[in-house]
Design a protein around this motif. Sequence first.
Motif: not given
Length: 428
Positions: A21-34, A254-258, A385-390
Amino acid sequence: MSNDSLFNSSNAVADVAVIGAGIIGVACALRLARQGRRVVVIDQQEPGRGASFGNAGHLATEQVFPIADLSILKRLPAMLMDPMGPLRLDWKYMPRALPWFARLLLNLRPAPFQRTVVGIRALNESSLGAWHRLLQAIDRPELMKEDGSLLVFERADSQQAIEALQVRMRQQQVPVDFWQAKAVRDAAPQLSEQIQGGLFFPRTGHFLDPFRVVGELVRAAKSSGVQFLKLRVEGGQLSEHGVSLITDQGRLTSHQVLIACGAHSAKLTAMLTGKKVPLDTERGYHLMLPHEHGRLPFAVTSLERKFIMTPMADGLRLAGTVEFAGLECPPTMERAWQLHRLSKGLFKRDLSAEAATPWMGFRPSLPDSLPIIDRVCDGKVLLAFGHQHLGLTQAAVTAEMIAQMASPLTDAQPHSLPATAPYRLDRF
């Protein structure tokens, strides 16, 4: 659906379970839900409480080069001996870190180095546009300040290095301007007179409150039907119909996991895909100065002192130190306080550290400085994952890429996305 029913049902509780539930997980979740997907987000912490809470807030699209160069060999003794240096390797962690560093050095050869630059550049060039689209979609465009950033130097003998960096940046089509000392003083009059000049990057920006950005994305995700579960994922396995996750409260399907849980992603990736990824962590520190408002108009980095200062709603954030010591070693908060000492002399009047708060978090790093963004195991497992400082910079474009991978048969995106080949799991 209640949490209890999630674990009592024999059917899949979601189309996609997002781990992290970091910035990447939450942003992905929102896009997938929409896209109309049923999404649950699983994390043992509240959303945004990991590395997303304490990042520098800088949208670092100018940083197109790997996290290290060959000079790291010369700096290795200092990394081991200086506990307060800008780049530190804990000597007790060195045996575990050596294989990772060996791979990093191999990736600094000309051909793999150039592949890394191309991969980082592709994500960074798409990042601000993706952030614009994401923030517009949740009616919060004001959260992003696209006002540039500045790299300053203080010693006359640093000008040659600055000019060489400008040439390298322009070769990579990074917008950059050389500023003389007067231009620096005009833009940031509270900086010290000893600053000789710098490089200004107009196509960068920053967030006034990175944690609030996560919170606004969570709010929008919940409005789109995303469920957030505070659980610890302990394992998982693939089945004919999807993915079964073992949590500290039972089994969830679930059908898929991220997998988007940053520095903690390697273990679950190995369980589900059979692939061991060389993921390590840059331990990053920041010091938040709540009594410092109005000192800077945008993020400013010091070439010689090797740290960044970002103006935020709650004060001035000093960040940028890197430490390799793994996930288990306690934080060395003196490294955060060292940032205040590094700031002395950069301003006409020294910064106040009254009521300052230190912080440490884990930046997930792979030895080629590229993230893993991929769809594997017949589409049942998605990876981000693995985006280092970006991670903050690339979160929104990563979410667009994952949304496309999750539903590859949907209509094409109305905008181009980076090619996925550089970020595939099978490169390791």
